[in-house]
Design a protein around this motif. Sequence first.
Motif, PDB file in Angstrom:
ATOM      1  N   UNK A  31      63.880  25.621  27.496  1.00 29.71           N
ATOM      2  CA  UNK A  31      64.909  25.871  28.501  1.00 29.71           C
ATOM      3  C   UNK A  31      64.269  26.194  29.852  1.00 29.71           C
ATOM      4  N   UNK A  32      64.791  25.601  30.880  1.00 35.23           N
ATOM      5  CA  UNK A  32      64.290  25.855  32.223  1.00 35.23           C
ATOM      6  C   UNK A  32      65.258  26.768  32.969  1.00 35.23           C
ATOM      7  N   UNK A  33      64.843  27.160  34.143  1.00 39.30           N
ATOM      8  CA  UNK A  33      65.703  28.005  34.971  1.00 39.30           C
ATOM      9  C   UNK A  33      66.975  27.258  35.332  1.00 39.30           C
ATOM     10  N   UNK A  85      74.899  23.272  28.299  1.00 39.86           N
ATOM     11  CA  UNK A  85      73.544  23.372  27.742  1.00 39.86           C
ATOM     12  C   UNK A  85      73.509  23.689  26.247  1.00 39.86           C
ATOM     13  N   UNK A  86      74.477  24.448  25.742  1.00 40.84           N
ATOM     14  CA  UNK A  86      74.460  24.792  24.325  1.00 40.84           C
ATOM     15  C   UNK A  86      74.820  23.595  23.441  1.00 40.84           C
ATOM     16  N   UNK A  87      75.570  22.654  23.978  1.00 39.77           N
ATOM     17  CA  UNK A  87      76.009  21.505  23.189  1.00 39.77           C
ATOM     18  C   UNK A  87      74.829  20.609  22.828  1.00 39.77           C
ATOM     19  N   UNK A  88      73.971  20.343  23.793  1.00 38.14           N
ATOM     20  CA  UNK A  88      72.847  19.452  23.499  1.00 38.14           C
ATOM     21  C   UNK A  88      71.564  20.212  23.186  1.00 38.14           C
ATOM     22  N   UNK A  89      71.664  21.511  22.952  1.00 44.39           N
ATOM     23  CA  UNK A  89      70.546  22.296  22.444  1.00 44.39           C
ATOM     24  C   UNK A  89      69.478  22.652  23.450  1.00 44.39           C
ATOM     25  N   UNK A  90      69.808  22.672  24.720  1.00 40.05           N
ATOM     26  CA  UNK A  90      68.811  23.015  25.741  1.00 40.05           C
ATOM     27  C   UNK A  90      68.524  24.510  25.771  1.00 40.05           C
ATOM     28  N   UNK A  91      69.481  25.306  25.281  1.00 30.91           N
ATOM     29  CA  UNK A  91      69.292  26.764  25.245  1.00 30.91           C
ATOM     30  C   UNK A  91      69.396  27.205  23.808  1.00 30.91           C
TER      31      UNK A  91
END
Length: 81
Positions: A2-4, A75-81
């Motif tokens: 995860x990025x800023x 972001x939570x849908x595609x798993x970035x966080x």
Amino acid sequence: MATIQTYCRLLRVDRAASAASAVLFAGLISQDLTGIQPEYGVVCLVVLFSAFANFALNDYFDHENDRLNLREDRPLVHGAV
């Protein structure tokens, strides 16, 4: 990883900042905000962090529905966080 930018999308920093700035505009319009008043700074921070919590919790509890509705901007849908 995860990025800023990903966390900024999760917290919707732009919308939270506009809500916090509304406190200052309300103070200016009502002519109550004259000079630097720490109370307005505290209230802006409260609104900012409340909005962060609201957006993040909404995404957390609603990520299954967002996944079903193909909301790839979350972001939570595609798993970035």
